[in-house]
Design a protein around this motif. Structure first.
Motif, PDB file in Angstrom:
ATOM      1  N   ASP A 113       9.119  -1.639  -4.817  1.00 46.67           N
ATOM      2  CA  ASP A 113       7.742  -1.820  -5.270  1.00 46.67           C
ATOM      3  C   ASP A 113       7.098  -2.974  -4.508  1.00 46.67           C
ATOM      4  O   ASP A 113       7.751  -3.982  -4.245  1.00 46.67           O
ATOM      5  CB  ASP A 113       7.730  -2.128  -6.767  1.00 46.67           C
ATOM      6  CG  ASP A 113       6.714  -1.310  -7.533  1.00 46.67           C
ATOM      7  OD1 ASP A 113       5.546  -1.299  -7.091  1.00 46.67           O
ATOM      8  OD2 ASP A 113       7.070  -0.691  -8.535  1.00 46.67           O
ATOM      9  N   LEU A 114       5.832  -2.822  -4.169  1.00 47.75           N
ATOM     10  CA  LEU A 114       5.068  -3.912  -3.569  1.00 47.75           C
ATOM     11  C   LEU A 114       3.820  -4.113  -4.421  1.00 47.75           C
ATOM     12  O   LEU A 114       3.152  -3.138  -4.779  1.00 47.75           O
ATOM     13  CB  LEU A 114       4.685  -3.587  -2.127  1.00 47.75           C
ATOM     14  CG  LEU A 114       4.067  -4.738  -1.342  1.00 47.75           C
ATOM     15  CD1 LEU A 114       5.092  -5.837  -1.102  1.00 47.75           C
ATOM     16  CD2 LEU A 114       3.512  -4.249  -0.009  1.00 47.75           C
ATOM     17  N   PRO A 116       0.478  -5.876  -4.120  1.00 47.09           N
ATOM     18  CA  PRO A 116      -0.406  -6.628  -3.213  1.00 47.09           C
ATOM     19  C   PRO A 116      -1.756  -7.018  -3.801  1.00 47.09           C
ATOM     20  O   PRO A 116      -2.466  -7.805  -3.194  1.00 47.09           O
ATOM     21  CB  PRO A 116      -0.608  -5.641  -2.059  1.00 47.09           C
ATOM     22  CG  PRO A 116      -0.563  -4.297  -2.727  1.00 47.09           C
ATOM     23  CD  PRO A 116       0.391  -4.421  -3.882  1.00 47.09           C
ATOM     24  N   PHE A 219       7.972   1.800   0.547  1.00 44.70           N
ATOM     25  CA  PHE A 219       7.320   0.964  -0.457  1.00 44.70           C
ATOM     26  C   PHE A 219       6.458   1.822  -1.366  1.00 44.70           C
ATOM     27  O   PHE A 219       5.712   2.680  -0.896  1.00 44.70           O
ATOM     28  CB  PHE A 219       6.426  -0.095   0.198  1.00 44.70           C
ATOM     29  CG  PHE A 219       7.151  -1.020   1.130  1.00 44.70           C
ATOM     30  CD1 PHE A 219       7.674  -2.228   0.674  1.00 44.70           C
ATOM     31  CD2 PHE A 219       7.320  -0.687   2.473  1.00 44.70           C
ATOM     32  CE1 PHE A 219       8.348  -3.082   1.536  1.00 44.70           C
ATOM     33  CE2 PHE A 219       7.997  -1.534   3.336  1.00 44.70           C
ATOM     34  CZ  PHE A 219       8.509  -2.738   2.875  1.00 44.70           C
ATOM     35  N   VAL A 221       3.296   1.266  -3.552  1.00 45.33           N
ATOM     36  CA  VAL A 221       2.252   0.239  -3.539  1.00 45.33           C
ATOM     37  C   VAL A 221       1.510   0.253  -4.866  1.00 45.33           C
ATOM     38  O   VAL A 221       0.814   1.213  -5.211  1.00 45.33           O
ATOM     39  CB  VAL A 221       1.278   0.464  -2.366  1.00 45.33           C
ATOM     40  CG1 VAL A 221       0.236  -0.651  -2.319  1.00 45.33           C
ATOM     41  CG2 VAL A 221       2.052   0.516  -1.049  1.00 45.33           C
ATOM     42  N   ALA A 224      -2.817   0.595  -5.582  1.00 44.86           N
ATOM     43  CA  ALA A 224      -3.156   0.746  -4.166  1.00 44.86           C
ATOM     44  C   ALA A 224      -4.649   0.918  -3.928  1.00 44.86           C
ATOM     45  O   ALA A 224      -5.122   0.743  -2.804  1.00 44.86           O
ATOM     46  CB  ALA A 224      -2.400   1.951  -3.583  1.00 44.86           C
ATOM     47  N   TYR A 284      -4.363   0.086   4.925  1.00 40.51           N
ATOM     48  CA  TYR A 284      -3.239   1.017   5.053  1.00 40.51           C
ATOM     49  C   TYR A 284      -3.079   1.546   6.465  1.00 40.51           C
ATOM     50  O   TYR A 284      -1.975   1.915   6.872  1.00 40.51           O
ATOM     51  CB  TYR A 284      -3.387   2.143   4.031  1.00 40.51           C
ATOM     52  CG  TYR A 284      -3.385   1.584   2.626  1.00 40.51           C
ATOM     53  CD1 TYR A 284      -2.457   0.596   2.263  1.00 40.51           C
ATOM     54  CD2 TYR A 284      -4.344   1.949   1.692  1.00 40.51           C
ATOM     55  CE1 TYR A 284      -2.470   0.029   1.011  1.00 40.51           C
ATOM     56  CE2 TYR A 284      -4.358   1.386   0.431  1.00 40.51           C
ATOM     57  CZ  TYR A 284      -3.421   0.423   0.100  1.00 40.51           C
ATOM     58  OH  TYR A 284      -3.434  -0.151  -1.143  1.00 40.51           O
ATOM     59  N   TRP A 287      -0.918  -1.125   7.878  1.00 42.21           N
ATOM     60  CA  TRP A 287       0.452  -1.015   7.387  1.00 42.21           C
ATOM     61  C   TRP A 287       1.186   0.164   8.024  1.00 42.21           C
ATOM     62  O   TRP A 287       2.389   0.097   8.276  1.00 42.21           O
ATOM     63  CB  TRP A 287       0.444  -0.853   5.867  1.00 42.21           C
ATOM     64  CG  TRP A 287       0.054  -2.098   5.135  1.00 42.21           C
ATOM     65  CD1 TRP A 287      -0.491  -3.238   5.670  1.00 42.21           C
ATOM     66  CD2 TRP A 287       0.178  -2.334   3.731  1.00 42.21           C
ATOM     67  NE1 TRP A 287      -0.722  -4.166   4.684  1.00 42.21           N
ATOM     68  CE2 TRP A 287      -0.315  -3.642   3.483  1.00 42.21           C
ATOM     69  CE3 TRP A 287       0.643  -1.578   2.665  1.00 42.21           C
ATOM     70  CZ2 TRP A 287      -0.350  -4.192   2.193  1.00 42.21           C
ATOM     71  CZ3 TRP A 287       0.614  -2.125   1.389  1.00 42.21           C
ATOM     72  CH2 TRP A 287       0.130  -3.413   1.158  1.00 42.21           C
ATOM     73  N   LEU A 300       5.256   4.978   2.794  1.00 41.79           N
ATOM     74  CA  LEU A 300       4.448   4.303   1.783  1.00 41.79           C
ATOM     75  C   LEU A 300       3.972   5.348   0.787  1.00 41.79           C
ATOM     76  O   LEU A 300       3.535   6.433   1.170  1.00 41.79           O
ATOM     77  CB  LEU A 300       3.214   3.647   2.409  1.00 41.79           C
ATOM     78  CG  LEU A 300       3.421   2.540   3.451  1.00 41.79           C
ATOM     79  CD1 LEU A 300       2.114   2.290   4.206  1.00 41.79           C
ATOM     80  CD2 LEU A 300       3.886   1.254   2.772  1.00 41.79           C
ATOM     81  N   ALA A 302       1.353   5.648  -2.589  1.00 44.80           N
ATOM     82  CA  ALA A 302       0.277   4.937  -3.269  1.00 44.80           C
ATOM     83  C   ALA A 302       0.264   5.231  -4.763  1.00 44.80           C
ATOM     84  O   ALA A 302       0.303   6.391  -5.176  1.00 44.80           O
ATOM     85  CB  ALA A 302      -1.074   5.346  -2.682  1.00 44.80           C
TER      86      ALA A 302
END
Length: 593
Positions: A113-114, A116, A219, A221, A224, A284, A287, A300, A302
């Motif tokens: 998990d991220l 941000p 990840f 996100v 997101a 994104y 990224w 990734l 979302a």
């Protein structure tokens, strides 16, 4: 037979045709509630490592770990104080590396998990910002503003927190005087980062590389769609929520059919100034380039509560993310027409950008679908359930949940399971108020019950304390949230090897999904003409060699001899799904080939 089919030619695909994430089954682990390796009552990374063989035997391809980073745990780890370290509650970086090594040895991918959109207020950056002067570079990492009113005593705008209450908190300066206000779309202890600041973007890309260097495969996100805010931070008269799609749906339901056709598109009415802003896509795209620096087809996904589907798929265009959670499917509930529409809309939308669809029914933010499907309105989406609310029909909910899993796991694309789905685990609906820990419960003064009920520790062994959550510990502590007595009947050891159990059903379904390569397939809807009579409670489609048939009604469905001729039953959602008389039982599904 309908000619409506959904599939994507290889030349149009986002990413290589063989990309693992295109058809992966990904299992969400909520670390604090999955397995406890040291007996302190809190799940941890060694606990995850101890269950990797179980996950491999289940038949999943990857594991998504909810946050395990250093955190004060004001929001169960979604308030990160150090993105480059493991919280001692969950272990250490060495524990993480050991888990990752063992997972890869079992050919299981690991997604982390991220978070941000915001940090913890105990993150080094915010500690510095709190001590700094207005207008300083350190404060510019977050969203600070002067208040309105003669003395700045009013918030900068009228935005409300997702968790209830005002989205702004005023600082008290070092000399004791009132200071600036900072934005927190979630809890007070989760200040929003300022993504207009290049330093923030650079730092988060460095965090990506830190975990990519360690070997993670992708990840998830968090929020997101939320990092960019509208210029000027204008007032907004809408009401924000975790599940924006449900809010839009409720608005549409309140209108008559003619007016509902004119309902505005987008996830809110009026559109939110802090969700789904155009600027998130630039983040994104950057990224995407970071991930391309690494071998191994990293990805990734979302978490973006965005609708309609045409807006959601903008997050998974070829130069952005690889996947986005499909919340339209989750919100459809137990209803054949709604689920059919969600599947059709989703597949059509992702086909336009060459990405795979994802399918999910539960996660750590939702009441478990086994419980939702057992309510009198099985398409509802409550924000938690307490003992004072309607209690579900647990047996009926499980029947429907297994049938829905048979549908979901036969669809092309990638499927996400939430820990305990494979056990048929229900929501804990009678958790005492004094035990609840979700900040949404506290900030709304109990008006919103919150998410604790779906986060209760898993039952592994029915005869052990805590149902084996701390299996192997000499003197285990009580689990951090108490489990209801009913969890004993759902324990993994009580289902392991038992024909007809939910665990064995999931193992069988996942093995067949892999055998028939359903995730890479093409969906073709079937009309009900193969049955004795068309029925709005029937969902039927073909994917490759398999035909899927589900009965959402409360009466058995007689199948015609022609329909069953030369077809063998490969999967039953429950042992009595298909009778000897050729009837499909209510709330059941079968796979035929």
């Amino acid at each position: 037979m309908s000619q409506t089919t959904f599939g994507t030619d290889a030349g149009e695909l986002q990413g290589p045709e063989q990309s693992w994430w295109r058809d992966a089954v990904i299992y969400q682990v909520y670390p604090r509630s999955f397995a406890d390796g040291n007996g302190d009552g809190m799940g941890d990374l060694p606990g995850v490592t101890s269950k990797l063989e179980y996950l491999k035997e289940l038949g999943v391809d990857a594991v998504w770990l909810s946050p395990f980073y250093a955190s004060p745990q004001a929001d169960a780890g979604y308030d990160v104080s150090d993105y480059r370290d493991v919280d001692p509650r969950f272990g250490s970086l060495a524990d993480f590396d050991e888990m990752l090594t063992q997972a890869h040895a079992l050919k299981l991918r690991i997604i982390v998990d991220l978070v941000p959109n915001h940090t913890s207020d105990e993150h080094e950056w915010f500690v510095q910002a709190r001590a700094a002067k207005p207008g300083s570079e350190t404060r510019n990492r977050y969203i600070f503003r002067e208040g309105k009113g003669e003395q700045g005593e009013l918030p900068p705008n009228n935005w409300q927190s997702i968790f209830g209450g005002n989205a702004w908190t005023r600082l008290v300066e070092a000399d004791g005087t009132p200071g600036q206000w900072y934005l927190h779309l979630f809890d007070t202890k989760q200040p929003d980062l300022n993504w207009e600041n290049p330093e923030v973007r650079s730092e988060m890309e460095a965090v990506l590389r830190f975990w990519l260097d360690r070997g993670v495969d992708g990840f998830r996100v968090d929020v997101a769609h939320g990092m960019i805010k509208a210029e000027g931070l204008p007032d907004w008269d809408g009401a924000a929520a975790m599940v924006e799609g449900q809010q839009a749906e409720d608005s549409a339901d309140s209108a008559d059919s003619a007016d509902s056709e004119k309902a505005p598109e987008g996830n809110m009415n009026p559109p939110s100034p802090f969700f789904d802003q155009e600027g998130v896509h630039e983040i994104y795209r950057a990224w995407n380039q970071v991930l391309k620096e690494y071998d191994g087809d990293r990805m990734l996904v979302a978490e973006a509560w965005v609708e309609p589907a045409e807006r959601l798929v903008r997050y998974i265009r070829p130069d952005e993310m690889q996947q986005a959670f499909n919340f339209e499917f989750l919100l459809a509930g137990w209803d054949a027409e709604r689920m059919t529409a969600a599947i059709t809309n989703s597949l059509a939308a992702v086909e336009s950008v060459g990405a795979p669809s994802t399918w999910v029914m539960s996660n750590h933010d939702t009441v478990r679908h086994t419980t939702r499907y057992g309510l009198s309105t099985p398409t509802g989406f409550p924000k938690g359930i307490s003992a004072a609310d309607e209690q579900p029909d647990e047996a009926l909910g499980l029947l429907r949940a297994r049938a829905a899993a048979a549908i979901m796991l036969a669809l092309p694309g990638s499927a996400y399971l939430y820990q305990g789905d494979e056990l048929g685990l229900p929501e804990h609906t009678t958790l005492a108020a004094e035990l609840r820990q979700d900040p949404a419960f506290a900030r709304t003064k109990g008006e919103e019950i919150g998410r604790d009920g779906c986060r209760v520790p898993l039952p592994w062994y029915d005869q052990e304390p805590g149902y084996g959550f701390s299996h192997g510990s000499v003197e285990p502590s009580q689990p951090w949230l108490p489990q209801p007595e009913s969890f004993a009947s759902y324990a993994a050891d009580r289902q392991d090897g038992v024909p007809g159990s939910t665990l064995e059903f999931y193992r069988e379904a996942l093995a067949l999904r892999s055998e028939y390569e359903l995730g890479q397939g093409v969906l073709e809807w079937l009309e009900a003409s193969g049955l004795h009579q068309p029925d709005k409670d029937i969902l039927s489609f073909r994917n490759g060699e398999l035909t899927v048939l589900a009965n959402f009604g409360d009466q058995p469905l007689a199948l015609s001899t022609e329909f069953l001729e030369d077809r063998g039953v490969r999967l039953r959602s429950q042992p009595k799904a298909l009778t000897e008389n050729g009837e499909l039982a209510p709330n059941s599904a079968i796979w035929l080939s």
